[in-house]
Write a protein that holds these residues in place. Structure first.
Motif, PDB file in Angstrom:
ATOM      1  N   TYR A  25      -0.887  -5.866   2.212  1.00  0.00           N
ATOM      2  CA  TYR A  25      -0.024  -4.692   2.185  1.00  0.00           C
ATOM      3  C   TYR A  25       1.377  -5.021   1.685  1.00  0.00           C
ATOM      4  O   TYR A  25       1.950  -6.056   2.044  1.00  0.00           O
ATOM      5  CB  TYR A  25       0.097  -4.094   3.579  1.00  0.00           C
ATOM      6  CG  TYR A  25      -1.141  -3.356   4.034  1.00  0.00           C
ATOM      7  CD1 TYR A  25      -2.310  -4.042   4.343  1.00  0.00           C
ATOM      8  CD2 TYR A  25      -1.136  -1.970   4.154  1.00  0.00           C
ATOM      9  CE1 TYR A  25      -3.455  -3.369   4.739  1.00  0.00           C
ATOM     10  CE2 TYR A  25      -2.261  -1.295   4.570  1.00  0.00           C
ATOM     11  CZ  TYR A  25      -3.417  -1.995   4.854  1.00  0.00           C
ATOM     12  OH  TYR A  25      -4.538  -1.321   5.255  1.00  0.00           O
ATOM     13  N   PHE A  26       1.902  -4.109   0.871  1.00  0.00           N
ATOM     14  CA  PHE A  26       3.332  -4.091   0.636  1.00  0.00           C
ATOM     15  C   PHE A  26       3.986  -3.600   1.924  1.00  0.00           C
ATOM     16  O   PHE A  26       3.489  -2.678   2.576  1.00  0.00           O
ATOM     17  CB  PHE A  26       3.688  -3.144  -0.512  1.00  0.00           C
ATOM     18  CG  PHE A  26       3.568  -3.767  -1.872  1.00  0.00           C
ATOM     19  CD1 PHE A  26       2.437  -4.487  -2.246  1.00  0.00           C
ATOM     20  CD2 PHE A  26       4.582  -3.619  -2.799  1.00  0.00           C
ATOM     21  CE1 PHE A  26       2.336  -5.058  -3.510  1.00  0.00           C
ATOM     22  CE2 PHE A  26       4.486  -4.177  -4.072  1.00  0.00           C
ATOM     23  CZ  PHE A  26       3.371  -4.896  -4.422  1.00  0.00           C
TER      24      PHE A  26
ATOM     25  N   SER B 151       7.655  -2.369   3.902  1.00  0.00           N
ATOM     26  CA  SER B 151       8.952  -1.764   3.636  1.00  0.00           C
ATOM     27  C   SER B 151       9.701  -1.495   4.926  1.00  0.00           C
ATOM     28  O   SER B 151       9.093  -1.387   6.003  1.00  0.00           O
ATOM     29  CB  SER B 151       8.781  -0.428   2.897  1.00  0.00           C
ATOM     30  OG  SER B 151       8.116  -0.590   1.666  1.00  0.00           O
TER      31      SER B 151
ATOM     32  N   ARG C   6      11.789  -3.085   0.159  1.00  0.00           N
ATOM     33  CA  ARG C   6      10.346  -3.278   0.049  1.00  0.00           C
ATOM     34  C   ARG C   6      10.070  -4.694  -0.419  1.00  0.00           C
ATOM     35  O   ARG C   6      10.856  -5.250  -1.206  1.00  0.00           O
ATOM     36  CB  ARG C   6       9.753  -2.286  -0.952  1.00  0.00           C
ATOM     37  CG  ARG C   6       8.252  -2.429  -1.165  1.00  0.00           C
ATOM     38  CD  ARG C   6       7.754  -1.410  -2.183  1.00  0.00           C
ATOM     39  NE  ARG C   6       7.959  -0.050  -1.695  1.00  0.00           N
ATOM     40  CZ  ARG C   6       8.796   0.821  -2.245  1.00  0.00           C
ATOM     41  NH1 ARG C   6       9.501   0.490  -3.312  1.00  0.00           N
ATOM     42  NH2 ARG C   6       8.924   2.035  -1.750  1.00  0.00           N
TER      43      ARG C   6
ATOM     44  N   SER D  24       6.698  -7.273  -1.757  1.00  0.00           N
ATOM     45  CA  SER D  24       5.301  -7.324  -2.166  1.00  0.00           C
ATOM     46  C   SER D  24       4.482  -8.127  -1.172  1.00  0.00           C
ATOM     47  O   SER D  24       5.018  -8.815  -0.294  1.00  0.00           O
ATOM     48  CB  SER D  24       5.188  -7.913  -3.564  1.00  0.00           C
ATOM     49  OG  SER D  24       5.733  -9.218  -3.595  1.00  0.00           O
ATOM     50  N   ASN D  25       3.172  -8.085  -1.329  1.00  0.00           N
ATOM     51  CA  ASN D  25       2.304  -8.626  -0.287  1.00  0.00           C
ATOM     52  C   ASN D  25       2.434 -10.123  -0.073  1.00  0.00           C
ATOM     53  O   ASN D  25       2.246 -10.599   1.059  1.00  0.00           O
ATOM     54  CB  ASN D  25       0.842  -8.224  -0.515  1.00  0.00           C
ATOM     55  CG  ASN D  25       0.345  -8.567  -1.895  1.00  0.00           C
ATOM     56  OD1 ASN D  25       1.104  -8.700  -2.829  1.00  0.00           O
ATOM     57  ND2 ASN D  25      -0.967  -8.697  -2.023  1.00  0.00           N
TER      58      ASN D  25
ATOM     59  N   LEU E 123       8.088 -10.282  -4.876  1.00  0.00           N
ATOM     60  CA  LEU E 123       8.914  -9.205  -5.412  1.00  0.00           C
ATOM     61  C   LEU E 123       9.539  -8.428  -4.273  1.00  0.00           C
ATOM     62  O   LEU E 123       8.889  -8.180  -3.252  1.00  0.00           O
ATOM     63  CB  LEU E 123       8.052  -8.257  -6.261  1.00  0.00           C
ATOM     64  CG  LEU E 123       7.418  -8.822  -7.533  1.00  0.00           C
ATOM     65  CD1 LEU E 123       6.461  -7.801  -8.135  1.00  0.00           C
ATOM     66  CD2 LEU E 123       8.484  -9.215  -8.541  1.00  0.00           C
ATOM     67  N   SER E 124      10.784  -8.037  -4.465  1.00  0.00           N
ATOM     68  CA  SER E 124      11.443  -7.188  -3.486  1.00  0.00           C
ATOM     69  C   SER E 124      12.409  -6.266  -4.206  1.00  0.00           C
ATOM     70  O   SER E 124      12.874  -6.577  -5.312  1.00  0.00           O
ATOM     71  CB  SER E 124      12.178  -8.023  -2.437  1.00  0.00           C
ATOM     72  OG  SER E 124      13.156  -8.846  -3.040  1.00  0.00           O
ATOM     73  N   ASN E 125      12.667  -5.141  -3.603  1.00  0.00           N
ATOM     74  CA  ASN E 125      13.680  -4.255  -4.134  1.00  0.00           C
ATOM     75  C   ASN E 125      14.380  -3.540  -2.987  1.00  0.00           C
ATOM     76  O   ASN E 125      13.848  -3.455  -1.884  1.00  0.00           O
ATOM     77  CB  ASN E 125      13.105  -3.278  -5.167  1.00  0.00           C
ATOM     78  CG  ASN E 125      12.059  -2.354  -4.602  1.00  0.00           C
ATOM     79  OD1 ASN E 125      11.004  -2.795  -4.163  1.00  0.00           O
ATOM     80  ND2 ASN E 125      12.348  -1.071  -4.611  1.00  0.00           N
TER      81      ASN E 125
ATOM     82  N   ARG F 146      -0.775   0.282   1.246  1.00  0.00           N
ATOM     83  CA  ARG F 146      -1.534  -0.224   0.118  1.00  0.00           C
ATOM     84  C   ARG F 146      -2.378   0.899  -0.440  1.00  0.00           C
ATOM     85  O   ARG F 146      -2.721   1.838   0.261  1.00  0.00           O
ATOM     86  CB  ARG F 146      -2.421  -1.407   0.528  1.00  0.00           C
ATOM     87  CG  ARG F 146      -3.640  -1.022   1.326  1.00  0.00           C
ATOM     88  CD  ARG F 146      -4.595  -2.185   1.515  1.00  0.00           C
ATOM     89  NE  ARG F 146      -5.785  -1.770   2.266  1.00  0.00           N
ATOM     90  CZ  ARG F 146      -6.785  -2.574   2.585  1.00  0.00           C
ATOM     91  NH1 ARG F 146      -6.749  -3.861   2.242  1.00  0.00           N
ATOM     92  NH2 ARG F 146      -7.821  -2.128   3.254  1.00  0.00           N
TER      93      ARG F 146
END
Length: 120
Positions: A32-33, A35, A50, A52-53, A57-59, A100
């Motif tokens: 799962y991503f 957040s 957020r 990534s699994n 990656l993050s934002n 997800r």
């Protein structure tokens, strides 16, 4: 049974720091991503960050970019949010989300939230 339990909130002075945790169980965390969202009284729920699994990656929302850091430990099925240089506008209930999409179906889980208060 899916569970997401946030902790680490509390009262902090402006300029201070807090680290939130979201302990999860009952689902495949690394699939799962994850957040963080927040909701202040009388306001819409808003996206915070957020990841990534596998954490590559993050934002972030513009309002927290450079002050907050999202991270995860898949071995502990736990999500974190390090919050620095807090200001009163950051006060809210912070909620953990797992999401997800697989074969067109979206799985979406939420925690109950942890309160963050920023005040002198």
């Amino acid at each position: 049974q899916v569970q997401l339990v946030e902790s680490g909130g509390g009262l902090v002075q402006p300029g201070g720091s807090l680290r939130l945790s979201c302990a999860t169980s009952g689902f495949s965390f690394s699939s799962y991503f994850m957040s963080w969202y927040r909701q202040a009284p009388g306001k819409e729920r808003e996206f915070v960050a957020r990841i990534s699994n596998f954490g590559g990656l993050s934002n972030y929302a513009d309002s927290v970019q450079g002050r907050f850091t999202i991270s995860r430990d898949n071995t502990k099925s736990t999500l974190y949010l390090q919050m620095n240089r807090l200001n009163p506008e950051d006060a809210a209930v912070y909620l953990c989300n797992a999401r997800r999409t697989i074969r067109g179906r979206e799985d979406d889980f939420w925690g109950q939230g942890t309160q963050v208060t920023v005040s002198s």
